[in-house]
Design a protein around this motif. Structure first.
Motif, PDB file in Angstrom:
ATOM      1  N   LEU A 143     -25.737  -8.120  10.886  1.00 55.55           N
ATOM      2  CA  LEU A 143     -25.163  -7.111  11.781  1.00 55.55           C
ATOM      3  C   LEU A 143     -24.889  -5.786  11.070  1.00 55.55           C
ATOM      4  O   LEU A 143     -24.648  -4.774  11.717  1.00 55.55           O
TER       5      LEU A 143
ATOM      6  N   PRO B  23     -26.490  -3.313   9.560  1.00 53.33           N
ATOM      7  CA  PRO B  23     -27.072  -2.004   9.920  1.00 53.33           C
ATOM      8  C   PRO B  23     -26.364  -1.386  11.119  1.00 53.33           C
ATOM      9  O   PRO B  23     -26.068  -0.191  11.128  1.00 53.33           O
ATOM     10  N   TRP B  24     -26.064  -2.224  12.116  1.00 49.34           N
ATOM     11  CA  TRP B  24     -25.427  -1.695  13.321  1.00 49.34           C
ATOM     12  C   TRP B  24     -23.949  -1.399  13.094  1.00 49.34           C
ATOM     13  O   TRP B  24     -23.403  -0.455  13.641  1.00 49.34           O
ATOM     14  N   ILE B  25     -23.289  -2.215  12.225  1.00 51.32           N
ATOM     15  CA  ILE B  25     -21.889  -1.916  11.922  1.00 51.32           C
ATOM     16  C   ILE B  25     -21.799  -0.523  11.295  1.00 51.32           C
ATOM     17  O   ILE B  25     -20.981   0.306  11.683  1.00 51.32           O
ATOM     18  N   ILE B  26     -22.727  -0.237  10.356  1.00 49.44           N
ATOM     19  CA  ILE B  26     -22.749   1.094   9.735  1.00 49.44           C
ATOM     20  C   ILE B  26     -23.134   2.153  10.777  1.00 49.44           C
ATOM     21  O   ILE B  26     -22.465   3.176  10.923  1.00 49.44           O
ATOM     22  N   GLY B  27     -24.200   1.879  11.527  1.00 50.08           N
ATOM     23  CA  GLY B  27     -24.676   2.849  12.523  1.00 50.08           C
ATOM     24  C   GLY B  27     -23.612   3.142  13.565  1.00 50.08           C
ATOM     25  O   GLY B  27     -23.392   4.292  13.934  1.00 50.08           O
ATOM     26  N   PHE B  28     -22.945   2.080  14.006  1.00 52.24           N
ATOM     27  CA  PHE B  28     -21.900   2.243  15.022  1.00 52.24           C
ATOM     28  C   PHE B  28     -20.751   3.091  14.473  1.00 52.24           C
ATOM     29  O   PHE B  28     -20.253   3.995  15.142  1.00 52.24           O
TER      30      PHE B  28
ATOM     31  N   VAL C 199     -20.793   5.249  11.835  1.00 49.26           N
ATOM     32  CA  VAL C 199     -21.153   6.613  11.439  1.00 49.26           C
ATOM     33  C   VAL C 199     -21.619   7.456  12.623  1.00 49.26           C
ATOM     34  O   VAL C 199     -21.319   8.642  12.705  1.00 49.26           O
ATOM     35  N   PHE C 200     -22.353   6.850  13.563  1.00 44.50           N
ATOM     36  CA  PHE C 200     -22.967   7.655  14.615  1.00 44.50           C
ATOM     37  C   PHE C 200     -22.293   7.523  15.980  1.00 44.50           C
ATOM     38  O   PHE C 200     -22.640   8.242  16.906  1.00 44.50           O
ATOM     39  N   VAL C 201     -21.360   6.565  16.131  1.00 42.91           N
ATOM     40  CA  VAL C 201     -20.700   6.432  17.433  1.00 42.91           C
ATOM     41  C   VAL C 201     -19.179   6.552  17.300  1.00 42.91           C
ATOM     42  O   VAL C 201     -18.589   7.535  17.767  1.00 42.91           O
TER      43      VAL C 201
ATOM     44  N   PRO D 177     -17.881   9.784  15.098  1.00 42.25           N
ATOM     45  CA  PRO D 177     -17.993  11.033  15.866  1.00 42.25           C
ATOM     46  C   PRO D 177     -17.079  11.091  17.082  1.00 42.25           C
ATOM     47  O   PRO D 177     -16.564  12.151  17.418  1.00 42.25           O
ATOM     48  N   LEU D 178     -16.865   9.917  17.721  1.00 42.53           N
ATOM     49  CA  LEU D 178     -16.000   9.894  18.906  1.00 42.53           C
ATOM     50  C   LEU D 178     -14.577  10.321  18.527  1.00 42.53           C
ATOM     51  O   LEU D 178     -13.968  11.173  19.186  1.00 42.53           O
TER      52      LEU D 178
ATOM     53  N   SER E 150     -14.571  14.039  17.424  1.00 42.93           N
ATOM     54  CA  SER E 150     -14.627  15.033  18.495  1.00 42.93           C
ATOM     55  C   SER E 150     -13.307  15.084  19.246  1.00 42.93           C
ATOM     56  O   SER E 150     -12.916  16.138  19.743  1.00 42.93           O
TER      57      SER E 150
ATOM     58  N   LEU F 227     -11.390  17.348  16.984  1.00 44.34           N
ATOM     59  CA  LEU F 227     -11.904  18.721  17.078  1.00 44.34           C
ATOM     60  C   LEU F 227     -11.490  19.397  18.383  1.00 44.34           C
ATOM     61  O   LEU F 227     -11.292  20.609  18.428  1.00 44.34           O
TER      62      LEU F 227
ATOM     63  N   SER G 263     -15.983  20.565  22.163  1.00 42.15           N
ATOM     64  CA  SER G 263     -15.548  19.169  22.067  1.00 42.15           C
ATOM     65  C   SER G 263     -14.582  18.830  23.193  1.00 42.15           C
ATOM     66  O   SER G 263     -14.644  17.747  23.775  1.00 42.15           O
TER      67      SER G 263
END
Lengths: 319, 302
Positions: free
Chosen positions: A38, A40-45, A47-49, A52-53, A56, A59, A288
């Motif tokens: 899991l 890759p998705w733990i990192i992706g989630f 860093v990219f979801v 940023p949520l 923002s 911000l 934002s």
């Protein structure tokens, strides 16, 4: 009924006994391996979801123009949106107007195509391909193609309208007709796509015995559709409706390419307003806040749909 | 789930009698044909327009086939007036790299979700599904700032790297559903023979998942080929553009303001738009069988 107390107590007891039980080496090994798969998705989630949520959200409470560090200003951005930004509320209303026009037409159009393709036809695959191809066309290309078709002076659409004695409107150049024109483009680019295919699958899951039973009871084609088919496909309608509303309210490319928000801001949707503030004015803090307001609207709308779905969505498998 | 193949419904005997009455059948075919003409008409008109010369293009009433077809001249001009070939290569690069990342990482993650008992797995899967509802606008600004920090603006990394970390909630969902439909016995038999979970994934799960993987690959190709907002925000240099953004650039160039051309050149724009759309249309014909099935399975289980 008499079984219920037993199942209930078992359900209460289960998590406790699970918590007390120590992990066997095999279970631990499985968990570790699982986390690795899991990861890759733990990192992706993160860093990219999720990251940023949260960022923002922060911000949106600052003034930030990229050049200088963000400066905390509390809820001022939100207050500004509702009191001083003369474009924000109209852009929301406009976006909803677009959705109000396009969503019902898109739903009915897709369902109609699905019903047609569900009949016994010669060369079903060929027809399905015809209906599907527009939805594969990049939206940028579709917008350009229709801009040319809808040209008020030499466009094909107004030429054909003139043949039957109708003076065509200015379409994308007219403040009244620009949004209906965008609805037309969006319909062409989506009506035969995945929404239609999901309807088709829903129609094919309607039990044949039910239709036959209705027929024996003397129901006509229309009765069968209204009283059997339609109630049976309400879950499919609900699924398509939720996604369709989100899709419509997020419309960006078609308006950006066809009209750039014009004429006279007639197609200035909320997505364009956010884009303008973020990536043209580089007012990242305010953008934002706008994005969060938009997100809250979408969330609320989806929540309400789920809340009221019980009144009209019929799940055959539900007890 | 994979057996759910779309077949035209077979009406019951009584129903088929009614359906086969000549008027009903004629009406159905008439509607189907009208719909098909509305769907395909704009393509036809685009093809016709792309072969006209500039004078004929703006003539009224319009001609339904070019008087002096100059398809080759126009299409060649698109490739020379802007770096169209370069954009084609850029788009192919971004699309293929994202596709590989999406297929590999989504398969691995979906395998994790489908086959391993990890505490909190169900909750995390639910959160993953919820991200599908999240508008890009909310995460786009911080993501942009992050990539700016990495000095990735005006490179292809922002368009490719995220695909290597899970490949998106929808693809994970699709593959996970598919893997869950494969009997566990197969995994266990291989494990008893001493295979590691990594080997089970590549030698048992992946070969059985081919239809789902083909669907994910097709969807990923189309999504990346058509992606507009990402490249619009992350790429600044003309020679680095991808086709979707290039088309927009071409449109503003041809609107008349630039030094290259003095008046609108919609015939070239139409040719360019068609060429941008073509790879996706071709791909659809190649992958049609899997593609439709994939949408159906996820649509229903969603």
């Amino acid at each position: 009924m008499s079984v219920q107390p037993a199942t209930q107590s078992a359900a209460v007891a289960a998590p406790e006994s699970k918590r007390r039980r120590r992990w066997s080496p095999m279970q631990r090994r499985e968990a570790i391996e699982g986390i690795l798969y899991l990861s890759p998705w733990i990192i992706g989630f993160t860093v990219f979801v999720a990251g940023p949520l949260i960022a923002s959200g922060y911000l949106s409470l600052t003034k930030y123009n990229v050049l200088r560090p963000p400066q905390f200003i509390g809820l001022n951005n939100y207050i500004f949106a509702f009191t001083k930004d003369s474009l924000f509320i109209p852009s929301i209303i406009r976006t909803f107007y677009f959705a109000l026009l396009s969503v019902p037409l898109a739903m009915i159009g897709s369902l109609l195509i699905a019903i047609l393709l569900n009949q016994k036809l010669v060369a079903t695959t060929v027809w399905r391909t015809f209906y599907f191809l527009p939805t594969l066309t990049p939206l940028v290309a579709a917008a350009l193609l229709w801009r040319w078709m809808l040209n008020p002076d030499v466009g094909l659409v107004n030429y054909l309208l003139a043949q039957i004695g109708i003076q065509g409107p200015g379409w994308l150049a007219s403040t009244t007709w620009a949004i209906p024109a965008l609805v037309l483009v969006t319909l062409w680019a989506s009506v035969g796509g995945s929404r239609m295919i999901i309807f088709l699958a829903g129609l094919q899951d309607v039990p044949k015995e039910m239709l036959e039973a209705a027929e024996i009871d003397g129901a006509g084609t229309w009765d069968k559709f209204w009283n059997v088919t339609l109630p049976m496909i309400t879950p499919t309608i609900f699924f398509n409706l939720v996604l369709g509303i989100i899709f419509a309210l997020r419309t960006f490319e078609v308006a950006f390419i066809s009209t750039a928000g014009g004429p006279a801001r007639a197609t200035w949707f909320i997505s364009l307003h956010i884009y303008q503030n973020a990536f043209v004015s580089f007012d990242m803090g305010y953008a934002s806040a706008l994005a969060w307001l938009f997100f809250l609207i979408l969330f609320l709308l989806t929540y309400l749909q789920f809340k009221f779905s019980g009144r009209w969505v019929f799940y055959a498998g539900a007890r | 789930m994979a057996q759910h193949v779309l077949q035209p419904a077979r009406p019951s005997r009584t129903a088929s009698i009614r359906l086969n009455t000549l008027t009903t059948r004629t009406l159905v075919y008439l509607l189907v044909i009208i719909g098909a003409v509305l769907s395909m008409g704009p393509f036809f008109w685009t093809v016709v327009s792309s072969g006209k010369n500039i004078n004929e293009l703006y003539r009224y009433p319009p001609t339904f086939w070019p008087d002096n077809p100059q398809f080759i001249k126009n299409y060649v001009e698109v490739w020379t007036v802007v770096p169209f070939g370069r954009w084609f290569l850029n788009t192919t690069y971004v699309t293929v790299m994202s596709l590989i990342g999406t297929v590999l990482s989504a398969t691995i993650v979906a395998y994790g979700f489908a086959r391993f008992r990890v505490p909190g797995r169900e909750a995390f899967f639910f959160v993953t599904l919820a991200t599908m509802m999240l508008p890009v606008e909310v995460t786009l600004i911080p993501t942009y700032l992050l990539f700016k920090e990495f000095r990735w603006i005006d490179t292809y990394h922002p368009l490719i790297v995220p695909a290597w970390f899970g490949g998106g909630a929808f693809n994970i969902f699709l593959l996970r559903q598919f893997i869950m439909s494969i009997p566990l016995d197969l995994d266990e038999a291989a494990k008893i023979d001493g295979a590691s979970s990594w080997r089970v994934l590549w030698q048992i799960i992946v070969p059985l998942c081919k239809p789902a993987i083909a669907t994910v690959a097709t969807l990923s190709f189309i999504a990346n080929w058509n992606n507009f907002l990402g490249p619009l925000i992350f790429l600044n240099t003309e020679s680095k553009y991808v086709l979707a953004v290039g088309l927009r650039y071409l449109q503003s160039t041809f609107a008349g303001g630039s030094a290259v051309v003095s008046r609108p050149q919609d015939h070239l724009l139409m040719g360019a738009a068609l060429m941008v759309a073509l790879p996706c249309l071709i791909l659809f014909f190649v992958a049609q069988k899997y593609f439709v099935q994939g949408i159906v399975t996820t649509g229903l289980k969603g």
